[in-house]
Design a protein around this motif. Structure first.
Motif, PDB file in Angstrom:
ATOM      1  N   GLY A 159     -10.701  34.367 -46.699  1.00  0.00           N
ATOM      2  CA  GLY A 159     -10.624  33.853 -45.346  1.00  0.00           C
ATOM      3  C   GLY A 159     -11.825  32.835 -45.247  1.00  0.00           C
ATOM      4  N   GLU A 160     -12.039  31.580 -44.623  1.00  0.00           N
ATOM      5  CA  GLU A 160     -12.998  30.800 -44.370  1.00  0.00           C
ATOM      6  C   GLU A 160     -13.076  30.621 -42.865  1.00  0.00           C
ATOM      7  OE1 GLU A 160     -12.946  27.625 -47.066  1.00  0.00           O
ATOM      8  OE2 GLU A 160     -13.289  29.055 -49.104  1.00  0.00           O
ATOM      9  N   TYR A 161     -14.096  30.722 -42.403  1.00  0.00           N
ATOM     10  CA  TYR A 161     -14.333  30.449 -40.984  1.00  0.00           C
ATOM     11  C   TYR A 161     -14.528  28.727 -40.727  1.00  0.00           C
ATOM     12  CZ  TYR A 161     -15.307  35.518 -40.526  1.00  0.00           C
ATOM     13  OH  TYR A 161     -15.182  36.836 -40.853  1.00  0.00           O
ATOM     14  N   TYR A 162     -13.954  28.504 -39.561  1.00  0.00           N
ATOM     15  CA  TYR A 162     -14.058  27.156 -38.819  1.00  0.00           C
ATOM     16  C   TYR A 162     -14.087  27.290 -37.581  1.00  0.00           C
ATOM     17  CZ  TYR A 162      -9.098  26.528 -37.787  1.00  0.00           C
ATOM     18  OH  TYR A 162      -7.796  26.916 -37.532  1.00  0.00           O
ATOM     19  N   TYR A 163     -14.422  26.391 -36.812  1.00  0.00           N
ATOM     20  CA  TYR A 163     -14.875  26.630 -35.228  1.00  0.00           C
ATOM     21  C   TYR A 163     -14.037  25.356 -34.439  1.00  0.00           C
ATOM     22  CZ  TYR A 163     -18.055  29.968 -36.457  1.00  0.00           C
ATOM     23  OH  TYR A 163     -18.641  31.013 -37.037  1.00  0.00           O
ATOM     24  N   GLU A 164     -13.670  25.840 -33.509  1.00  0.00           N
ATOM     25  CA  GLU A 164     -12.935  24.647 -32.374  1.00  0.00           C
ATOM     26  C   GLU A 164     -13.491  24.901 -31.008  1.00  0.00           C
ATOM     27  OE1 GLU A 164      -8.615  25.243 -32.490  1.00  0.00           O
ATOM     28  OE2 GLU A 164      -8.449  24.088 -34.381  1.00  0.00           O
ATOM     29  N   THR A 165     -13.668  23.759 -30.238  1.00  0.00           N
ATOM     30  CA  THR A 165     -13.966  23.804 -28.860  1.00  0.00           C
ATOM     31  C   THR A 165     -12.798  23.630 -27.973  1.00  0.00           C
ATOM     32  OG1 THR A 165     -16.054  22.928 -29.626  1.00  0.00           O
ATOM     33  CG2 THR A 165     -15.507  22.889 -27.230  1.00  0.00           C
ATOM     34  N   ARG A 166     -12.745  24.519 -27.062  1.00  0.00           N
ATOM     35  CA  ARG A 166     -11.641  24.462 -25.983  1.00  0.00           C
ATOM     36  C   ARG A 166     -12.321  24.587 -24.782  1.00  0.00           C
ATOM     37  NH1 ARG A 166      -8.276  29.972 -27.119  1.00  0.00           N
ATOM     38  NH2 ARG A 166      -9.968  31.394 -26.557  1.00  0.00           N
ATOM     39  N   ARG A 167     -11.485  24.148 -23.655  1.00  0.00           N
ATOM     40  CA  ARG A 167     -11.893  24.190 -22.386  1.00  0.00           C
ATOM     41  C   ARG A 167     -11.425  25.394 -21.792  1.00  0.00           C
ATOM     42  NH1 ARG A 167     -15.826  21.406 -20.008  1.00  0.00           N
ATOM     43  NH2 ARG A 167     -14.851  20.828 -18.248  1.00  0.00           N
ATOM     44  N   VAL A 168     -12.001  26.310 -21.065  1.00  0.00           N
ATOM     45  CA  VAL A 168     -11.707  27.596 -20.514  1.00  0.00           C
ATOM     46  C   VAL A 168     -12.373  27.691 -18.984  1.00  0.00           C
ATOM     47  CG1 VAL A 168     -11.112  28.818 -22.488  1.00  0.00           C
ATOM     48  CG2 VAL A 168     -13.349  28.869 -21.352  1.00  0.00           C
ATOM     49  N   ARG A 169     -11.685  28.536 -18.251  1.00  0.00           N
ATOM     50  CA  ARG A 169     -12.039  28.528 -16.785  1.00  0.00           C
ATOM     51  C   ARG A 169     -12.923  29.901 -16.800  1.00  0.00           C
ATOM     52  NH1 ARG A 169     -10.374  26.100 -12.412  1.00  0.00           N
ATOM     53  NH2 ARG A 169      -8.313  25.441 -13.445  1.00  0.00           N
ATOM     54  N   ASN A 170     -14.193  29.853 -16.379  1.00  0.00           N
ATOM     55  CA  ASN A 170     -15.118  30.943 -16.368  1.00  0.00           C
ATOM     56  C   ASN A 170     -14.902  31.828 -15.292  1.00  0.00           C
ATOM     57  OD1 ASN A 170     -16.459  29.780 -14.276  1.00  0.00           O
ATOM     58  ND2 ASN A 170     -18.155  28.868 -15.259  1.00  0.00           N
TER      59      ASN A 170
END
Length: 364
Positions: free
Chosen positions: A176-187
């Motif tokens: 397994g190799e990690y990668y990152y995504e950015t997403r919009r969420v409500r806090n």
């Protein structure tokens, strides 16, 4: 009569005064505690022998590496103890209950291949124990008194099996190799914010690992729960010496009660954990999955070894407490009782003190 005496039961007398010579921790000498005479222990220069495992298991009780020793069984806690000296009276090292010498019996054991001799004198272990007790809060006064009495601290050699083997294992799994995504969420405040989320890409992996597994250490006695704490059960096995019964003189030895076959099965479980760890290292990446593994062990050998520990057993209000000191490095661990009355009077004193402070505060 003379010919039936086994070599581990022979007591060596002092040439000067006739008293029994005992092993002097941290040395390769036996010495007389009365006149100070010392003699050197003749250690086998060829080292200790690793015994082939499967021939021994198949013979089931081969006497080639066995001998007969005298044993004392504690009827209170079940410990089996061999004493390498002539005691007029003896108490169990685990529960301090008297042992009846007339109940001694003969029993075969696989001769130890090696022993890690005590490196710490009994007097030093006693000081370690006393210092530890002195730091305990709310300890009963009777425990403090026990710490002042050296007879409560005894030296014991514990039996262990060690297993060596060549290990090889083939495996299949995933890297397994990690990668990152950015997403919009409500806090929590209801606002939309950006959040960085870690994800994993998986790739197929397979291969083969191999290596030597050295000195897998397996307990060889059915110790009670909490008997020998794991945090002190670590010895430097590089200090092992070829077995010589002189190292046992002046100490108690517990006989193994876990048979070789059962110890071997436990060692195979540990070998599987080692193999799985090697497979993960071989797969690499950021994380790993091992879905299938085929492990083989070859050239398996074993030995029966003895490892040193000092024990202080203490009873308080009908309950048994144990304190343990590693006989090689001085690490200490143990359970401890609390004095109800010390805690009670401390609470009462604290409440009185708070009341006085409140009263003085109102007066001002």
């Amino acid at each position: 009569m003379e010919s039936s005496i086994q070599k581990t039961e022979l007591k060596k007398p002092c040439l000067n005064c006739g008293a029994e010579l005992k092993y002097k921790p941290g040395t390769t000498n036996i010495s007389c505690e009365y006149c100070g005479h010392q003699e050197s222990i003749q250690v086998d220069k060829n080292g200790f022998e690793e015994l082939e495992l499967y021939p021994y298991l198949q013979e089931m009780g081969s006497q080639k590496h066995s001998e007969e020793i005298s044993m004392l069984h504690c009827k209170n806690c079940g410990a089996n103890q061999h004493v390498e000296e002539n005691y007029k009276s003896l108490h169990c090292v685990y529960c301090s209950m008297p042992l009846i010498l007339e109940d001694a019996y003969k029993e075969e054991w696989i001769l130890p291949g090696a022993v890690l001799p005590f490196q710490i004198e009994k007097e030093k272990s006693f000081l370690i124990f006393k210092k530890w007790v002195d730091r305990l809060w709310w300890a009963p006064n009777k425990l403090k008194k026990a710490a002042l009495d050296p007879q409560f601290t005894k030296g014991l050699y514990l039996p262990y099996w060690t297993f060596d083997a060549q290990l090889s294992a083939s495996y299949s799994g995933q890297r397994g190799e990690y990668y990152y995504e950015t997403r919009r969420v409500r806090n929590a405040q209801g606002k939309m914010v950006s959040q960085r989320v870690r994800k994993t890409r998986w790739y197929p992996a397979s291969g083969r690992v191999s290596g030597f597994v050295d000195d897998t250490l397996i307990e060889a006695s059915k110790q009670k729960s909490g008997r020998i704490p794991s945090n002190i059960a670590r010895w430097n096995l590089k200090k092992l010496q070829p077995f010589n019964s002189s190292f046992l003189s002046g100490f108690v030895t517990e006989k193994y009660t876990i048979p070789l076959k059962q110890g071997h099965l436990h060692s195979k479980d540990i070998a599987k954990d080692i193999a799985r760890r090697w497979c993960r290292q071989d797969i690499g990446g950021d994380t790993q999955r091992v879905t299938q593994m085929d492990m083989q062990l070859s050239e398996e050998t074993f030995k029966h070894i003895l490892l040193p520990v000092y024990i202080s057993a203490y009873r308080y209000q009908g309950k048994e407490y144990h304190f343990f000191i590693n006989g090689e490095n001085g690490q200490i661990s143990g359970s401890r009782p609390y004095s109800f009355w010390k805690i009670f009077f401390a609470i009462v004193f604290g409440l009185i003190l708070i009341g006085v402070l409140v009263f003085l505060g109102k007066g001002s």
